[in-house]
Design a protein around this motif. Structure first.
Motif, PDB file in Angstrom:
ATOM      1  N   MET A   1      51.638  62.087  24.174  1.00  0.00           N
ATOM      2  CA  MET A   1      51.193  61.723  25.570  1.00  0.00           C
ATOM      3  C   MET A   1      51.512  60.290  26.066  1.00  0.00           C
ATOM      4  O   MET A   1      51.031  59.531  25.619  1.00  0.00           O
ATOM      5  CB  MET A   1      49.824  62.173  25.599  1.00  0.00           C
ATOM      6  N   ALA A   2      51.967  60.314  27.196  1.00  0.00           N
ATOM      7  CA  ALA A   2      52.170  58.826  27.786  1.00  0.00           C
ATOM      8  C   ALA A   2      51.113  58.542  28.710  1.00  0.00           C
ATOM      9  O   ALA A   2      50.473  59.455  29.511  1.00  0.00           O
ATOM     10  CB  ALA A   2      53.751  58.776  28.655  1.00  0.00           C
ATOM     11  N   THR A   3      50.854  57.377  29.070  1.00  0.00           N
ATOM     12  CA  THR A   3      49.810  56.617  29.873  1.00  0.00           C
ATOM     13  C   THR A   3      50.436  56.058  30.733  1.00  0.00           C
ATOM     14  O   THR A   3      51.236  55.157  30.561  1.00  0.00           O
ATOM     15  CB  THR A   3      48.876  56.061  29.125  1.00  0.00           C
ATOM     16  N   THR A   4      50.092  56.237  32.121  1.00  0.00           N
ATOM     17  CA  THR A   4      50.733  55.510  33.271  1.00  0.00           C
ATOM     18  C   THR A   4      49.841  54.133  33.616  1.00  0.00           C
ATOM     19  O   THR A   4      48.672  54.444  33.441  1.00  0.00           O
ATOM     20  CB  THR A   4      50.843  56.333  34.497  1.00  0.00           C
ATOM     21  N   ILE A   5      50.334  53.101  33.631  1.00  0.00           N
ATOM     22  CA  ILE A   5      49.583  52.033  33.990  1.00  0.00           C
ATOM     23  C   ILE A   5      49.891  51.471  35.444  1.00  0.00           C
ATOM     24  O   ILE A   5      50.946  51.641  35.690  1.00  0.00           O
ATOM     25  CB  ILE A   5      49.873  50.848  33.038  1.00  0.00           C
ATOM     26  N   THR A   6      48.854  51.306  36.411  1.00  0.00           N
ATOM     27  CA  THR A   6      49.057  51.017  37.748  1.00  0.00           C
ATOM     28  C   THR A   6      47.917  49.956  37.813  1.00  0.00           C
ATOM     29  O   THR A   6      46.943  49.753  37.134  1.00  0.00           O
ATOM     30  CB  THR A   6      48.769  52.144  38.631  1.00  0.00           C
ATOM     31  N   THR A   7      48.273  48.964  38.769  1.00  0.00           N
ATOM     32  CA  THR A   7      47.538  47.863  39.237  1.00  0.00           C
ATOM     33  C   THR A   7      46.397  48.452  40.261  1.00  0.00           C
ATOM     34  O   THR A   7      46.662  49.200  41.267  1.00  0.00           O
ATOM     35  CB  THR A   7      48.123  46.597  39.866  1.00  0.00           C
ATOM     36  N   PRO A   8      45.076  48.142  39.877  1.00  0.00           N
ATOM     37  CA  PRO A   8      43.962  48.528  40.821  1.00  0.00           C
ATOM     38  C   PRO A   8      44.287  47.782  42.227  1.00  0.00           C
ATOM     39  O   PRO A   8      44.799  46.874  42.263  1.00  0.00           O
ATOM     40  CB  PRO A   8      42.853  48.334  40.109  1.00  0.00           C
ATOM     41  N   ALA A   9      43.563  48.399  43.158  1.00  0.00           N
ATOM     42  CA  ALA A   9      43.472  48.072  44.570  1.00  0.00           C
ATOM     43  C   ALA A   9      42.708  46.539  44.527  1.00  0.00           C
ATOM     44  O   ALA A   9      41.799  46.384  43.499  1.00  0.00           O
ATOM     45  CB  ALA A   9      42.567  48.941  45.492  1.00  0.00           C
ATOM     46  N   ALA A  10      43.234  45.843  45.544  1.00  0.00           N
ATOM     47  CA  ALA A  10      42.545  44.451  45.480  1.00  0.00           C
ATOM     48  C   ALA A  10      41.343  44.371  45.719  1.00  0.00           C
ATOM     49  O   ALA A  10      40.571  43.500  45.142  1.00  0.00           O
ATOM     50  CB  ALA A  10      43.290  43.616  46.554  1.00  0.00           C
ATOM     51  N   ASP A  11      40.516  45.248  46.241  1.00  0.00           N
ATOM     52  CA  ASP A  11      39.056  45.259  46.485  1.00  0.00           C
ATOM     53  C   ASP A  11      38.220  46.336  45.570  1.00  0.00           C
ATOM     54  O   ASP A  11      37.186  46.847  45.810  1.00  0.00           O
ATOM     55  CB  ASP A  11      38.807  45.882  47.871  1.00  0.00           C
ATOM     56  N   GLU A  12      38.803  46.725  44.461  1.00  0.00           N
ATOM     57  CA  GLU A  12      38.384  47.782  43.195  1.00  0.00           C
ATOM     58  C   GLU A  12      37.255  46.974  42.799  1.00  0.00           C
ATOM     59  O   GLU A  12      36.986  45.655  42.523  1.00  0.00           O
ATOM     60  CB  GLU A  12      39.245  47.704  42.184  1.00  0.00           C
ATOM     61  N   ALA A  13      35.896  47.567  42.851  1.00  0.00           N
ATOM     62  CA  ALA A  13      34.964  47.033  42.421  1.00  0.00           C
ATOM     63  C   ALA A  13      34.390  47.469  40.756  1.00  0.00           C
ATOM     64  O   ALA A  13      35.075  48.368  40.345  1.00  0.00           O
ATOM     65  CB  ALA A  13      33.678  48.027  43.332  1.00  0.00           C
ATOM     66  N   CYS A  14      33.617  46.322  40.236  1.00  0.00           N
ATOM     67  CA  CYS A  14      33.275  46.594  38.881  1.00  0.00           C
ATOM     68  C   CYS A  14      32.351  47.897  38.778  1.00  0.00           C
ATOM     69  O   CYS A  14      31.482  47.927  39.665  1.00  0.00           O
ATOM     70  CB  CYS A  14      32.732  45.293  38.621  1.00  0.00           C
ATOM     71  N   ALA A  15      32.450  48.721  37.821  1.00  0.00           N
ATOM     72  CA  ALA A  15      31.843  49.850  37.579  1.00  0.00           C
ATOM     73  C   ALA A  15      30.250  49.513  37.250  1.00  0.00           C
ATOM     74  O   ALA A  15      29.635  50.330  37.224  1.00  0.00           O
ATOM     75  CB  ALA A  15      32.249  50.499  36.251  1.00  0.00           C
ATOM     76  N   TYR A  16      30.108  48.202  36.832  1.00  0.00           N
ATOM     77  CA  TYR A  16      28.695  47.940  36.292  1.00  0.00           C
ATOM     78  C   TYR A  16      27.935  47.126  37.622  1.00  0.00           C
ATOM     79  O   TYR A  16      26.980  47.412  38.046  1.00  0.00           O
ATOM     80  CB  TYR A  16      28.782  46.933  35.368  1.00  0.00           C
ATOM     81  N   CYS A  17      28.716  45.876  38.282  1.00  0.00           N
ATOM     82  CA  CYS A  17      27.740  45.228  38.959  1.00  0.00           C
ATOM     83  C   CYS A  17      28.298  45.325  40.488  1.00  0.00           C
ATOM     84  O   CYS A  17      27.882  44.554  41.461  1.00  0.00           O
ATOM     85  CB  CYS A  17      27.940  43.894  38.689  1.00  0.00           C
ATOM     86  N   ASP A  18      29.402  45.909  40.774  1.00  0.00           N
ATOM     87  CA  ASP A  18      30.032  46.252  42.264  1.00  0.00           C
ATOM     88  C   ASP A  18      30.757  45.019  42.579  1.00  0.00           C
ATOM     89  O   ASP A  18      31.092  44.996  43.832  1.00  0.00           O
ATOM     90  CB  ASP A  18      28.845  46.753  43.118  1.00  0.00           C
ATOM     91  N   ARG A  20      34.081  42.684  43.115  1.00  0.00           N
ATOM     92  CA  ARG A  20      35.336  42.769  43.089  1.00  0.00           C
ATOM     93  C   ARG A  20      35.885  42.332  41.975  1.00  0.00           C
ATOM     94  O   ARG A  20      35.714  41.092  41.400  1.00  0.00           O
ATOM     95  CB  ARG A  20      36.049  42.219  44.336  1.00  0.00           C
ATOM     96  N   ILE A  21      36.752  43.091  41.041  1.00  0.00           N
ATOM     97  CA  ILE A  21      37.036  42.740  39.752  1.00  0.00           C
ATOM     98  C   ILE A  21      38.076  41.640  39.846  1.00  0.00           C
ATOM     99  O   ILE A  21      37.923  40.703  39.008  1.00  0.00           O
ATOM    100  CB  ILE A  21      37.875  44.056  39.214  1.00  0.00           C
ATOM    101  N   PHE A  22      38.943  41.342  40.794  1.00  0.00           N
ATOM    102  CA  PHE A  22      39.851  40.335  40.875  1.00  0.00           C
ATOM    103  C   PHE A  22      39.281  39.212  41.058  1.00  0.00           C
ATOM    104  O   PHE A  22      40.114  38.093  41.283  1.00  0.00           O
ATOM    105  CB  PHE A  22      41.137  40.765  41.667  1.00  0.00           C
ATOM    106  N   ALA A  23      37.764  38.966  41.521  1.00  0.00           N
ATOM    107  CA  ALA A  23      37.225  37.818  41.766  1.00  0.00           C
ATOM    108  C   ALA A  23      36.935  37.229  40.478  1.00  0.00           C
ATOM    109  O   ALA A  23      36.489  36.118  40.342  1.00  0.00           O
ATOM    110  CB  ALA A  23      36.061  37.672  42.591  1.00  0.00           C
ATOM    111  N   HIS A  24      37.232  37.774  39.202  1.00  0.00           N
ATOM    112  CA  HIS A  24      36.660  37.392  37.914  1.00  0.00           C
ATOM    113  C   HIS A  24      37.822  37.638  36.963  1.00  0.00           C
ATOM    114  O   HIS A  24      39.240  37.532  37.367  1.00  0.00           O
ATOM    115  CB  HIS A  24      35.534  38.103  37.269  1.00  0.00           C
ATOM    116  N   ASP A  25      37.704  37.936  35.645  1.00  0.00           N
ATOM    117  CA  ASP A  25      38.388  38.076  34.567  1.00  0.00           C
ATOM    118  C   ASP A  25      38.474  39.491  34.236  1.00  0.00           C
ATOM    119  O   ASP A  25      37.719  39.965  33.430  1.00  0.00           O
ATOM    120  CB  ASP A  25      38.231  37.233  33.531  1.00  0.00           C
TER     121      ASP A  25
END
Length: 73
Positions: A1-18, A20-25
């Motif tokens: 089975m293959a997995t597709t990798i895509t870049t998340p949206a620039a405003d994607e929120a952290c599942a834990y603290c909300d 923006r993920i790209f403001a961090h690591d």
């Protein structure tokens, strides 16, 4: 089975603290025991670690290391 990798949206929120993920690591994880569903994004390893602890996700899932055994699990 293959997995597709895509870049998340620039405003994607952290599942834990909300934050923006790209403001961090950012960290991306998938549950590949359940058909490798949609990824979950965390802004850093600290949020991922806190999420795992709070959801008790390690209970029963971690390997026990045995120096005499071949492999981990």
């Amino acid at each position: 089975m293959a997995t597709t990798i895509t870049t998340p949206a620039a405003d994607e929120a952290c599942a834990y603290c909300d934050s923006r993920i790209f403001a961090h690591d950012p960290v991306c994880v998938r549950d590949c025991t359940d058909d490798c569903g949609s990824p979950t994004y965390f802004c850093n390893y600290a949020c991922l670690s806190a999420y795992v602890d709070e959801e008790n996700l390690m209970r029963g899932d971690a390997c026990e290391w045995d120096p005499d055994a071949d492999g981990c699990c």
